[in-house]
Scaffold this motif. Structure first.
Motif, mmCIF file in Angstrom:
data_model
loop_
_atom_site.group_PDB
_atom_site.id
_atom_site.type_symbol
_atom_site.label_atom_id
_atom_site.label_comp_id
_atom_site.label_asym_id
_atom_site.label_seq_id
_atom_site.Cartn_x
_atom_site.Cartn_y
_atom_site.Cartn_z
ATOM 1 N N PRO A 96 0.825 -1.220 0.000
ATOM 2 C CA PRO A 96 0.000 0.000 0.000
ATOM 3 C C PRO A 96 0.856 1.266 0.000
ATOM 4 O O PRO A 96 1.843 1.365 0.714
ATOM 5 C CB PRO A 96 -0.803 -0.092 1.301
ATOM 6 N N SER A 97 0.455 2.206 -0.835
ATOM 7 C CA SER A 97 1.090 3.528 -0.823
ATOM 8 C C SER A 97 0.585 4.265 0.413
ATOM 9 O O SER A 97 -0.354 3.809 1.068
ATOM 10 C CB SER A 97 0.716 4.297 -2.093
ATOM 11 N N PRO A 98 1.152 5.410 0.754
ATOM 12 C CA PRO A 98 0.630 6.181 1.890
ATOM 13 C C PRO A 98 -0.859 6.522 1.737
ATOM 14 O O PRO A 98 -1.559 6.695 2.728
ATOM 15 C CB PRO A 98 1.492 7.436 1.899
ATOM 16 N N ILE A 103 0.752 -0.615 -4.901
ATOM 17 C CA ILE A 103 1.751 -0.247 -5.903
ATOM 18 C C ILE A 103 2.871 -1.290 -5.886
ATOM 19 O O ILE A 103 3.089 -1.958 -4.872
ATOM 20 C CB ILE A 103 2.323 1.162 -5.636
ATOM 21 N N PRO A 104 3.618 -1.428 -6.990
ATOM 22 C CA PRO A 104 4.723 -2.390 -7.012
ATOM 23 C C PRO A 104 5.942 -1.843 -6.281
ATOM 24 O O PRO A 104 6.358 -0.703 -6.492
ATOM 25 C CB PRO A 104 4.998 -2.569 -8.504
ATOM 26 N N ALA A 105 6.499 -2.666 -5.404
ATOM 27 C CA ALA A 105 7.715 -2.296 -4.672
ATOM 28 C C ALA A 105 8.454 -3.584 -4.340
ATOM 29 O O ALA A 105 7.911 -4.677 -4.494
ATOM 30 C CB ALA A 105 7.378 -1.531 -3.400
ATOM 31 N N TYR A 106 9.667 -3.450 -3.898
ATOM 32 C CA TYR A 106 10.423 -4.619 -3.463
ATOM 33 C C TYR A 106 10.186 -4.877 -1.990
ATOM 34 O O TYR A 106 9.972 -3.939 -1.212
ATOM 35 C CB TYR A 106 11.914 -4.433 -3.739
ATOM 36 N N ASP A 107 10.220 -6.164 -1.602
ATOM 37 C CA ASP A 107 10.091 -6.490 -0.188
ATOM 38 C C ASP A 107 11.322 -5.960 0.551
ATOM 39 O O ASP A 107 12.293 -5.508 -0.050
ATOM 40 C CB ASP A 107 9.861 -7.989 0.023
ATOM 41 N N VAL A 108 11.268 -5.995 1.856
ATOM 42 C CA VAL A 108 12.296 -5.343 2.665
ATOM 43 C C VAL A 108 13.663 -5.991 2.469
ATOM 44 O O VAL A 108 14.694 -5.298 2.450
ATOM 45 C CB VAL A 108 11.862 -5.299 4.152
ATOM 46 N N ASP A 109 13.697 -7.304 2.265
ATOM 47 C CA ASP A 109 14.977 -7.990 2.094
ATOM 48 C C ASP A 109 15.633 -7.612 0.761
ATOM 49 O O ASP A 109 16.832 -7.355 0.701
ATOM 50 C CB ASP A 109 14.776 -9.504 2.198
ATOM 51 N N ARG A 110 14.845 -7.560 -0.302
ATOM 52 C CA ARG A 110 15.378 -7.140 -1.602
ATOM 53 C C ARG A 110 15.797 -5.674 -1.545
ATOM 54 O O ARG A 110 16.804 -5.274 -2.139
ATOM 55 C CB ARG A 110 14.315 -7.358 -2.685
#
Length: 166
Positions: A96-98, A103-110
């Motif tokens: 989720p965006s603010p 939206i597409p994003a990388y997970d925290v590890d990536r």
């Protein structure tokens, strides 16, 4: 018809082909992701989305395939990172965006792998804060971090930073 509605104040144009009602707030991240399909929010923007950055980024960071060229408007507005096409979807999630839109994003590890890989392009303060915050996360997945680092050919550097912090 759209230009007429804009002139009447019933719509606002936020980008080519994108309009919102005047009483709505623009979701800038959603707008960017809809303008070009081949992007994934990364680096400082992904850190912010995961809550492991102490500041909102001035310019959004995104990653795209090295064989793609984003539109000029995106290149002007954002920090664009390029990666091999086969690594673009590695660790990609929808977050989720603010404003609450997915939206597409990388997970925290990536994201941490990207931060370590691009440490010379980032501010030292942002880099160190991100690495320390990741080390303190209870939900970090070190196995996945190692898998991503291996795929991105940065396993030695990632191992070095994690050994120091863990």
């Amino acid at each position: 018809m759209l230009s007429r509605l804009c002139k009447l104040g019933q719509l606002e144009r936020i980008a080519q082909g994108q309009y919102i009602f005047p009483d709505e707030l623009e979701d800038e991240l959603l707008s960017l992701s809809l303008r070009f399909d081949g992007i994934v929010f990364s680096h400082e923007t992904a850190l912010y989305l995961h809550g492991i950055s102490d500041r909102v980024p001035f310019e959004h960071s995104l990653t795209t395939s090295s064989n793609c060229v984003p539109p000029a408007a995106i290149l002007k507005e954002c920090n664009v990172y390029y990666i091999k096409p086969e690594l673009l979807s590695l660790g990609k999630i929808r977050i989720p965006s603010p404003a609450g839109n997915l939206i597409p994003a990388y997970d925290v590890d990536r994201t941490i792998c990207d931060v370590i890989r691009s440490r010379n392009r980032m501010g030292t303060e942002t880099f160190l804060y991100a690495i320390r915050a990741y080390a303190n996360l209870p939900e970090k997945r070190l196995d996945r971090l190692a898998e991503y680092a291996e795929a991105m050919n940065i396993s030695g550097v990632v191992k070095h930073y994690m050994e120091v912090l863990l």
